[in-house]
Design an enzyme around this catalytic site. Sequence first.
Site, mmCIF file in Angstrom:
data_model
loop_
_atom_site.group_PDB
_atom_site.id
_atom_site.type_symbol
_atom_site.label_atom_id
_atom_site.label_comp_id
_atom_site.label_asym_id
_atom_site.label_seq_id
_atom_site.Cartn_x
_atom_site.Cartn_y
_atom_site.Cartn_z
ATOM 1 N N CYS A 192 0.990 -1.070 0.023
ATOM 2 C CA CYS A 192 -0.200 -0.040 -0.238
ATOM 3 C C CYS A 192 0.878 1.202 -0.068
ATOM 4 C CB CYS A 192 -0.949 -0.067 1.352
ATOM 5 S SG CYS A 192 -1.878 1.357 1.299
ATOM 6 N N CYS B 87 -1.488 1.723 -2.982
ATOM 7 C CA CYS B 87 -2.637 2.782 -2.698
ATOM 8 C C CYS B 87 -1.968 4.171 -2.609
ATOM 9 C CB CYS B 87 -3.524 2.700 -1.312
ATOM 10 S SG CYS B 87 -3.332 0.781 -0.655
ATOM 11 N N LYS C 178 -0.174 5.474 -5.839
ATOM 12 C CA LYS C 178 -1.052 5.478 -7.149
ATOM 13 C C LYS C 178 -1.947 6.779 -6.983
ATOM 14 C CE LYS C 178 -5.073 3.774 -6.186
ATOM 15 N NZ LYS C 178 -5.823 2.748 -5.739
ATOM 16 N N TYR D 211 -9.571 -2.945 -11.146
ATOM 17 C CA TYR D 211 -9.570 -1.445 -10.489
ATOM 18 C C TYR D 211 -8.036 -0.980 -10.917
ATOM 19 C CZ TYR D 211 -7.293 -2.325 -5.950
ATOM 20 O OH TYR D 211 -6.438 -2.867 -4.794
ATOM 21 N N ILE D 212 -7.049 -1.937 -10.588
ATOM 22 C CA ILE D 212 -5.625 -1.355 -10.968
ATOM 23 C C ILE D 212 -5.474 -1.111 -12.012
ATOM 24 C CG2 ILE D 212 -3.336 -1.825 -10.574
ATOM 25 C CD1 ILE D 212 -3.982 -3.724 -8.055
ATOM 26 N N GLU E 279 -7.431 2.212 -13.197
ATOM 27 C CA GLU E 279 -6.895 3.235 -12.401
ATOM 28 C C GLU E 279 -5.466 3.933 -13.332
ATOM 29 O OE1 GLU E 279 -8.259 2.739 -7.693
ATOM 30 O OE2 GLU E 279 -6.139 1.858 -8.288
ATOM 31 N N HIS F 33 -26.915 21.822 0.336
ATOM 32 C CA HIS F 33 -26.811 22.378 -1.030
ATOM 33 C C HIS F 33 -25.843 23.524 -1.076
ATOM 34 C CE1 HIS F 33 -28.761 23.476 -4.838
ATOM 35 N NE2 HIS F 33 -28.689 24.779 -4.424
ATOM 36 N N GLU G 290 -25.629 15.778 -2.224
ATOM 37 C CA GLU G 290 -27.114 15.794 -1.949
ATOM 38 C C GLU G 290 -27.934 14.921 -2.661
ATOM 39 O OE1 GLU G 290 -29.022 19.830 -2.592
ATOM 40 O OE2 GLU G 290 -27.340 20.101 -4.272
HETATM 41 C C1 LIG Z 1 -1.117 -0.684 -7.459
HETATM 42 C C2 LIG Z 1 -1.982 -1.045 -6.213
HETATM 43 C C3 LIG Z 1 -3.089 -0.217 -5.747
HETATM 44 C C4 LIG Z 1 -3.784 -0.697 -4.640
HETATM 45 N N1 LIG Z 1 -4.568 0.488 -4.404
HETATM 46 C C5 LIG Z 1 -5.714 0.081 -3.230
HETATM 47 C C6 LIG Z 1 -6.181 1.273 -2.514
HETATM 48 O O1 LIG Z 1 -6.536 2.016 -3.234
HETATM 49 N N2 LIG Z 1 -6.850 0.783 -1.398
HETATM 50 C C7 LIG Z 1 -7.026 -0.138 -0.756
HETATM 51 O O2 LIG Z 1 -7.476 -0.570 0.345
HETATM 52 N N3 LIG Z 1 -5.916 -1.234 -1.144
HETATM 53 C C8 LIG Z 1 -5.223 -1.015 -2.316
HETATM 54 N N4 LIG Z 1 -4.471 -1.945 -2.820
HETATM 55 C C9 LIG Z 1 -4.178 -3.056 -2.001
HETATM 56 C C10 LIG Z 1 -3.237 -3.022 -0.982
HETATM 57 O O3 LIG Z 1 -2.323 -2.564 -1.199
HETATM 58 C C11 LIG Z 1 -3.346 -4.397 -0.150
HETATM 59 O O4 LIG Z 1 -4.508 -5.164 0.077
HETATM 60 C C12 LIG Z 1 -2.484 -4.235 1.174
HETATM 61 O O5 LIG Z 1 -1.014 -3.726 1.086
HETATM 62 C C13 LIG Z 1 -2.312 -5.753 1.833
HETATM 63 O O6 LIG Z 1 -1.679 -5.515 3.175
HETATM 64 P P1 LIG Z 1 -0.794 -6.879 3.438
HETATM 65 O O7 LIG Z 1 -0.373 -6.558 4.770
HETATM 66 O O8 LIG Z 1 -1.665 -8.177 3.363
HETATM 67 O O9 LIG Z 1 0.327 -7.075 2.403
HETATM 68 P P2 LIG Z 1 1.340 -6.167 1.955
HETATM 69 O O10 LIG Z 1 1.070 -4.449 2.184
HETATM 70 O O11 LIG Z 1 1.730 -6.496 0.507
HETATM 71 O O12 LIG Z 1 2.720 -6.440 2.687
HETATM 72 C C14 LIG Z 1 3.390 -7.886 2.803
HETATM 73 C C15 LIG Z 1 5.020 -7.365 2.915
HETATM 74 O O13 LIG Z 1 5.395 -8.638 3.183
HETATM 75 C C16 LIG Z 1 6.781 -8.753 2.295
HETATM 76 N N5 LIG Z 1 7.152 -10.065 2.127
HETATM 77 C C17 LIG Z 1 6.666 -10.938 1.469
HETATM 78 N N6 LIG Z 1 7.208 -12.034 1.340
HETATM 79 C C18 LIG Z 1 8.141 -11.825 2.300
HETATM 80 C C19 LIG Z 1 9.034 -12.965 3.115
HETATM 81 N N7 LIG Z 1 9.041 -14.133 2.646
HETATM 82 N N8 LIG Z 1 9.944 -12.330 4.061
HETATM 83 C C20 LIG Z 1 9.774 -10.989 4.524
HETATM 84 N N9 LIG Z 1 8.994 -10.422 3.911
HETATM 85 C C21 LIG Z 1 8.271 -10.664 2.829
HETATM 86 C C22 LIG Z 1 6.517 -7.782 1.391
HETATM 87 O O14 LIG Z 1 7.655 -7.382 0.596
HETATM 88 C C23 LIG Z 1 5.775 -6.904 1.701
HETATM 89 O O15 LIG Z 1 6.330 -5.672 2.091
HETATM 90 C C24 LIG Z 1 -3.580 -1.538 -3.980
HETATM 91 C C25 LIG Z 1 -2.583 -2.479 -4.408
HETATM 92 C C26 LIG Z 1 -1.858 -2.445 -5.543
HETATM 93 C C27 LIG Z 1 -0.789 -3.279 -6.128
#
Ligand SMILES: Cc1cc2nc3c(=O)[nH]c(=O)nc-3n(C[C@H](O)[C@H](O)[C@H](O)COP(=O)(O)OP(=O)(O)OC[C@H]3O[C@@H](n4cnc5c(N)ncnc54)[C@H](O)[C@@H]3O)c2cc1C
Length: 448
Positions: free
Chosen positions: A42, A47, A50, A178-179, A182, A437, A442
């Site tokens: 994110c 997010c 973007k 959506y991605i 956008e 308004h 509204e």
């Molecule tokens: C382009 C794009 C736009 C988005 N826009 C929106 C939006 O507008 N609104 C919204 O709500 N959501 C949006 N999302 C979705 C949102 O980013 C995710 O739902 C959210 O980040 C999920 O959080 P998470 O903690 O599950 O995983 P992540 O935030 O993906 O975190 C996982 C982390 O684990 C790390 N990792 C993976 N494997 C390992 C490992 N083996 N050892 C150590 N580290 C590891 C990764 O590097 C990463 O940093 C978007 C996603 C993308 C790709």
Amino acid sequence: MAFDYDLFVIGAGSGGVRASRIAASHGASVAVAEEYRIGGTCVIRGCVPKKLLVYASQFAEELHDTARLGWTIGEKRFDWAALRDFVASDVDRLERAYTNTLDSNKVAHFAERAVVTGPNSLRLVPSGREITARYILVAVGAWPVMPDFPGNEHAITSNEVFHLPELPRRVVVQGAGYIALEFAGIFNALGCAVAVVNRSDRILRGYEEALTERLLKITQERGIAYRLGDPVAGIEKQADGSLAVALASGAVIAADCVLVATGRKPKTDGLGLESAGVALGGNGEVLVDPYGETSCPSIYAVGDVTDRVQLTPVAIREGHAFADTVFGGKPRTTAYDHIPSAVFSQPPLAGVGLTEAEARGQGYKVQIFTSDFRPMKNMFAARAERGFYKLVVEEATQRVLGVHMIGPDAPEILQAVAIAVKAGLTKADFDATVALHPSMAEELVLMR
Ligand SMILES: Cc1cc2nc3c(=O)[nH]c(=O)nc-3n(C[C@H](O)[C@H](O)[C@H](O)COP(=O)(O)OP(=O)(O)OC[C@H]3O[C@@H](n4cnc5c(N)ncnc54)[C@H](O)[C@@H]3O)c2cc1C
């Protein structure tokens, strides 16, 4: 048995950082491993960057509109490198803020990949360091899917799109989620020629159809070309560095950049979960109970890796609920009803609750209220584009089951109205509310 930590979190993204902080505040000793950058998808490549690109690209329209409103603007020029570098610096700032959050909560962090080696053990890669923990939280998120076609090495995903060396003149976007839409909107507003190609003949599957049809029409009028039901079959790099993008139909589109956004898969490959007997689903997702517990009682999972609702606020809530349950003595789950969501397309759309098709599919007898109007902002700008709002109301109880809207500021308006829908308010409650308004919002209380 003594463990190195009470909790070891794999992945410092939305879910992992929240879970680490809250578990530590409950008194647990916590460490987190992050293989890329603290903050996760994110903050680093989702997010936040973007939305900055969306804001920046919308200025093209705003600057154009000013001419009618008495402003004279000097020569306009857009500099992609300046925008890209500004976004990168803001991402750096946020990464520092997330790192500070971990430090101030005494959460140890390792800038390495972690793999599970058993129910209570992990290995860091490349250092090889072995670590034990009473609980392991898998919060590794998801990864963009790259379809298998010849020349796919010439395509990029949303991971790379924030780092483009220059603004491409012609962009092919594969996908219509959506991605994809956008980024199609961002590139279109910045003046690139954009073609959206997709396997299915629909865009934004699962969103309210009346809105997606409106978005398709408006974005076509804004110059985005759609090739629906005609996915990329192959890409060939030409001598001049440009790309010849062949579609399934045989048509060929010339492009400078192909962005593939056809979905995201849980990032469990090579994570070693089998060593602890953690069951996975067909898409590689970690299977969990409502508390996030996997088939191995010392291992939990939250966020995108569980492939339930791939949104940041959901990952954060799941991470918080996990920490309260396991370390705070307050077992609780996350509610998945009434999750608001938006598409930051241009114009944006947003929705909460059931679409008309979902409500009917679930056996509700519904009344539908709509408003099809030209937003004031578009009148000023002499833009013919119309907004559209839809209320899905249960006939028997008059409860508002869903609200869906497309038009300027739809996401901002929808977050507020989501409270009313979540609270179970009725159409009569909406009608009894005096209009603010003149506003776009509204319309919500004026639909009869
Ligand atoms: C382009 C794009 C736009 C988005 N826009 C929106 C939006 O507008 N609104 C919204 O709500 N959501 C949006 N999302 C979705 C949102 O980013 C995710 O739902 C959210 O980040 C999920 O959080 P998470 O903690 O599950 O995983 P992540 O935030 O993906 O975190 C996982 C982390 O684990 C790390 N990792 C993976 N494997 C390992 C490992 N083996 N050892 C150590 N580290 C590891 C990764 O590097 C990463 O940093 C978007 C996603 C993308 C790709």
